[in-house]
Design a protein around this motif. Sequence first.
Motif, PDB file in Angstrom:
ATOM      1  N   SER A 234      31.538  49.207  74.201  1.00  0.00           N
ATOM      2  CA  SER A 234      31.515  47.330  74.706  1.00  0.00           C
ATOM      3  C   SER A 234      32.822  47.142  74.578  1.00  0.00           C
ATOM      4  CB  SER A 234      29.785  46.512  74.449  1.00  0.00           C
ATOM      5  OG  SER A 234      29.753  46.109  72.915  1.00  0.00           O
ATOM      6  N   PRO A 235      32.605  45.532  74.740  1.00  0.00           N
ATOM      7  CA  PRO A 235      34.510  44.900  74.566  1.00  0.00           C
ATOM      8  C   PRO A 235      33.813  44.503  72.700  1.00  0.00           C
ATOM      9  CG  PRO A 235      33.889  43.967  76.823  1.00  0.00           C
ATOM     10  CD  PRO A 235      32.901  45.189  76.297  1.00  0.00           C
ATOM     11  N   LYS A 236      32.630  43.775  72.326  1.00  0.00           N
ATOM     12  CA  LYS A 236      32.682  43.269  71.435  1.00  0.00           C
ATOM     13  C   LYS A 236      32.471  44.451  70.091  1.00  0.00           C
ATOM     14  CE  LYS A 236      29.106  40.927  67.941  1.00  0.00           C
ATOM     15  NZ  LYS A 236      27.853  40.417  68.706  1.00  0.00           N
ATOM     16  N   ASN A 237      31.669  45.865  70.455  1.00  0.00           N
ATOM     17  CA  ASN A 237      31.770  46.857  69.510  1.00  0.00           C
ATOM     18  C   ASN A 237      33.106  47.337  69.304  1.00  0.00           C
ATOM     19  OD1 ASN A 237      29.142  46.084  69.375  1.00  0.00           O
ATOM     20  ND2 ASN A 237      28.268  48.227  71.031  1.00  0.00           N
ATOM     21  N   ARG A 238      33.846  47.675  71.000  1.00  0.00           N
ATOM     22  CA  ARG A 238      35.453  48.487  70.794  1.00  0.00           C
ATOM     23  C   ARG A 238      35.599  47.556  69.649  1.00  0.00           C
ATOM     24  NH1 ARG A 238      35.762  48.890  75.703  1.00  0.00           N
ATOM     25  NH2 ARG A 238      37.464  46.575  75.780  1.00  0.00           N
ATOM     26  N   ALA A 239      36.206  45.930  69.404  1.00  0.00           N
ATOM     27  CA  ALA A 239      37.106  45.416  69.025  1.00  0.00           C
ATOM     28  C   ALA A 239      36.490  44.926  67.769  1.00  0.00           C
ATOM     29  CB  ALA A 239      36.935  43.497  69.159  1.00  0.00           C
ATOM     30  N   THR A 240      35.245  45.655  67.121  1.00  0.00           N
ATOM     31  CA  THR A 240      34.719  45.741  65.814  1.00  0.00           C
ATOM     32  C   THR A 240      35.254  46.639  64.953  1.00  0.00           C
ATOM     33  OG1 THR A 240      32.561  44.534  66.556  1.00  0.00           O
ATOM     34  CG2 THR A 240      32.205  46.195  64.377  1.00  0.00           C
ATOM     35  N   LEU A 241      35.070  48.644  66.058  1.00  0.00           N
ATOM     36  CA  LEU A 241      35.349  49.469  65.500  1.00  0.00           C
ATOM     37  C   LEU A 241      36.951  49.138  65.098  1.00  0.00           C
ATOM     38  CD1 LEU A 241      33.089  52.115  67.884  1.00  0.00           C
ATOM     39  CD2 LEU A 241      33.256  51.353  65.608  1.00  0.00           C
ATOM     40  N   THR A 242      37.876  49.150  66.223  1.00  0.00           N
ATOM     41  CA  THR A 242      38.927  49.268  65.864  1.00  0.00           C
ATOM     42  C   THR A 242      39.803  48.692  64.559  1.00  0.00           C
ATOM     43  OG1 THR A 242      39.443  49.113  67.959  1.00  0.00           O
ATOM     44  CG2 THR A 242      41.363  48.013  66.897  1.00  0.00           C
ATOM     45  N   GLU A 243      38.917  47.098  64.284  1.00  0.00           N
ATOM     46  CA  GLU A 243      39.128  46.983  63.106  1.00  0.00           C
ATOM     47  C   GLU A 243      38.795  47.414  61.853  1.00  0.00           C
ATOM     48  OE1 GLU A 243      38.405  42.496  60.877  1.00  0.00           O
ATOM     49  OE2 GLU A 243      37.003  42.940  62.892  1.00  0.00           O
ATOM     50  N   LEU A 244      36.932  48.523  62.209  1.00  0.00           N
ATOM     51  CA  LEU A 244      37.281  48.379  60.828  1.00  0.00           C
ATOM     52  C   LEU A 244      38.424  50.425  60.617  1.00  0.00           C
ATOM     53  CD1 LEU A 244      35.191  49.824  59.035  1.00  0.00           C
ATOM     54  CD2 LEU A 244      33.363  51.223  60.939  1.00  0.00           C
ATOM     55  N   MET A 245      38.193  50.948  61.974  1.00  0.00           N
ATOM     56  CA  MET A 245      39.410  51.833  61.214  1.00  0.00           C
ATOM     57  C   MET A 245      40.663  51.731  60.976  1.00  0.00           C
ATOM     58  SD  MET A 245      37.677  54.585  62.177  1.00  0.00           S
ATOM     59  CE  MET A 245      39.214  55.637  62.179  1.00  0.00           C
ATOM     60  N   GLN A 246      41.371  50.315  61.539  1.00  0.00           N
ATOM     61  CA  GLN A 246      42.205  49.842  60.970  1.00  0.00           C
ATOM     62  C   GLN A 246      42.803  49.399  59.232  1.00  0.00           C
ATOM     63  OE1 GLN A 246      43.269  46.147  63.442  1.00  0.00           O
ATOM     64  NE2 GLN A 246      44.116  47.721  65.060  1.00  0.00           N
ATOM     65  N   TRP A 247      41.586  48.861  58.901  1.00  0.00           N
ATOM     66  CA  TRP A 247      41.549  48.778  57.275  1.00  0.00           C
ATOM     67  C   TRP A 247      40.860  49.601  57.090  1.00  0.00           C
ATOM     68  CZ3 TRP A 247      36.428  49.222  54.653  1.00  0.00           C
ATOM     69  CH2 TRP A 247      36.395  48.595  53.990  1.00  0.00           C
ATOM     70  N   LEU A 248      40.173  51.194  57.124  1.00  0.00           N
ATOM     71  CA  LEU A 248      39.930  52.487  56.895  1.00  0.00           C
ATOM     72  C   LEU A 248      41.181  52.955  56.038  1.00  0.00           C
ATOM     73  CD1 LEU A 248      37.495  53.445  57.919  1.00  0.00           C
ATOM     74  CD2 LEU A 248      37.508  52.763  56.100  1.00  0.00           C
ATOM     75  N   SER A 249      42.023  53.011  57.455  1.00  0.00           N
ATOM     76  CA  SER A 249      43.723  53.626  56.994  1.00  0.00           C
ATOM     77  C   SER A 249      44.406  52.924  56.086  1.00  0.00           C
ATOM     78  CB  SER A 249      44.555  52.813  58.842  1.00  0.00           C
ATOM     79  OG  SER A 249      43.394  54.292  60.060  1.00  0.00           O
ATOM     80  N   THR A 250      44.142  51.179  55.765  1.00  0.00           N
ATOM     81  CA  THR A 250      45.195  50.668  54.716  1.00  0.00           C
ATOM     82  C   THR A 250      43.932  50.651  53.271  1.00  0.00           C
ATOM     83  OG1 THR A 250      43.691  48.478  54.224  1.00  0.00           O
ATOM     84  CG2 THR A 250      45.411  48.635  56.257  1.00  0.00           C
ATOM     85  N   LEU A 251      43.217  51.826  53.517  1.00  0.00           N
ATOM     86  CA  LEU A 251      43.015  52.028  51.869  1.00  0.00           C
ATOM     87  C   LEU A 251      43.281  53.646  51.639  1.00  0.00           C
ATOM     88  CD1 LEU A 251      38.353  50.934  52.382  1.00  0.00           C
ATOM     89  CD2 LEU A 251      41.021  50.039  50.693  1.00  0.00           C
ATOM     90  N   THR A 252      44.291  54.067  52.342  1.00  0.00           N
ATOM     91  CA  THR A 252      43.867  55.992  52.073  1.00  0.00           C
ATOM     92  C   THR A 252      45.590  55.861  51.499  1.00  0.00           C
ATOM     93  OG1 THR A 252      44.927  56.013  54.462  1.00  0.00           O
ATOM     94  CG2 THR A 252      42.589  56.281  54.234  1.00  0.00           C
ATOM     95  N   ILE A 253      45.639  55.369  50.580  1.00  0.00           N
ATOM     96  CA  ILE A 253      46.875  55.166  49.634  1.00  0.00           C
ATOM     97  C   ILE A 253      46.424  55.849  48.757  1.00  0.00           C
ATOM     98  CG2 ILE A 253      48.864  53.426  48.066  1.00  0.00           C
ATOM     99  CD1 ILE A 253      47.782  50.772  50.198  1.00  0.00           C
ATOM    100  N   PRO A 254      47.037  57.086  48.166  1.00  0.00           N
ATOM    101  CA  PRO A 254      47.303  57.630  47.270  1.00  0.00           C
ATOM    102  C   PRO A 254      47.491  57.364  45.713  1.00  0.00           C
ATOM    103  CG  PRO A 254      49.089  58.241  47.781  1.00  0.00           C
ATOM    104  CD  PRO A 254      48.321  57.611  48.315  1.00  0.00           C
TER     105      PRO A 254
END
Length: 511
Positions: A234-254
């Motif tokens: 759903s559009p709501k879940n799609r937006a939530t998951l996109t935001e989550l994955m973008q945030w997780l990607s910012t944490l993968t800094i060694p």
Amino acid sequence: MDEYQDTNPVQFELLQVLAQKSHNLFVVGDVDQSIYSFRNADFQIILRFQEDFKNARVIKLEENYRSRRPILAAANSLINHNRERFDKVLIGTRGDGPPIHYHEAASEYAEADYIVRQIQKLVLDQGHSYGDCCVLYRTNAQSRLFEERLVRLGIPHQLIGAFRFYERKEIKDLMAYLSVLHNPLNSLALRRVINTPKRGIGPKTLQTLDRAAEKDGLSLWDALQSPSILSQASPKNRATLTELMQWLSTLTIPEHPVSLLIERIYRESGYQADIRSDDERGEEREAYVESFIQAAREYESGSDTPTLDGFLEHIALVSDIDALKDEGRLVTLMTVHGAKGLEFPFVFVSGLEEGVFPHQRAINEEEEGLDGPIEEERRLMYVAMTRAQEQLFLSHARMRTTHGQSHVQYPSRFLEEIAAHLPKQKASPPAPKKKSYAELWDEVDPAPKTTRRSKLKLQEGDDVFHAEWGYGCVLQVTEQGSRQTAVVAFQGKIGKRILDTAVAPLEKVYH
């Protein structure tokens, strides 16, 4: 009726109804062991028994068949400081025994080491069983240091009334985040992360995404970054998951230290806000998280090259001992609340510091004019002491780390209340009193005095005291003409401050 001191108001009303006709009622209880106010137990009910049931007879059972006399003598002295109780004195029938052990440790780590060493001596040198030993603490979050040390030495142990530290939901949730960052292909951990805290992603949505990922031969991590697969949500879940994955990607800094990484996850994921909204257990759950972050700091300080991979391996080693279960041959770890009704030959009561035991909540309420919470904490200490049959060990730390900062701890008032029963030679001598700049200045002859501020000259390494921020250490001093400024690191949350020594309410501390 047994355990009458734990009766709540609803139970009491029911009891009144049942006894209304016959007036034939027999109850057993001990107001000095009323420790469950958080479950709505009201110790006043047992205190007013003779008022509620006229002509009632009270029979004191003062002979104690459990503990040696030194333990009971100290317990009697302690509980006499409570005002709201029946007057009674426990009399030991088992005779004399060894004196109470008292140990002041430099830190909570040294305290845990001391307790584990004493357990080893009891077993290896004196032939006792590990099952004879019990370690008590005020809150479950204190268990981690004991668990880790017992694991390190291969000593079998069990937690009663609680999960092992690394099996708690809060810790497993944060470990799932770390596992995903360490290995994005860990789909099991990623599924746990997606809805922790609650983000409104239901099992049906996850099932749909899983099937789509499997069809396209993608991992769940890659699927959640695929626009074509996300379009099936759903559009709501799609937006939530996109935001989550973008945030997780910012944490993968060694370069992220593991402790700071956990702090970021805890705060930015919304998990901290979720826990703090838990009115019933929020404080306890947050203490577990803080202890987990502290475990990461300890790993970092003890490793030459700390990495996320190394930390996860360290945790796996610490937590992988639960296969051993041999009742009666395990050291028992538990809170004092959980120990009620139990007994052990050797009992260690740890963390006897103001703010720990008694708990800070009770101290705060005492400052507001309420004596009840402190009296219940004292009853809790009484219960802890009287769990010991043969020997009682009491300990506290001079320094304890919270939120990454080491804080000076003051011995529990309960130790002072039983001081006459503690062996004097076991206690560390009190530290010499420091004289403040003001005290030394008052000793100077008035003739050579000018102004106090003009005499305050600091150098790197000096200990200082600030009227508002407390004790600190001078890190750097700068002279600009007649003006002197100092960078001071204060204890606790104050941190570093730059001060003009001519105007700041600052005093030099002399040793």
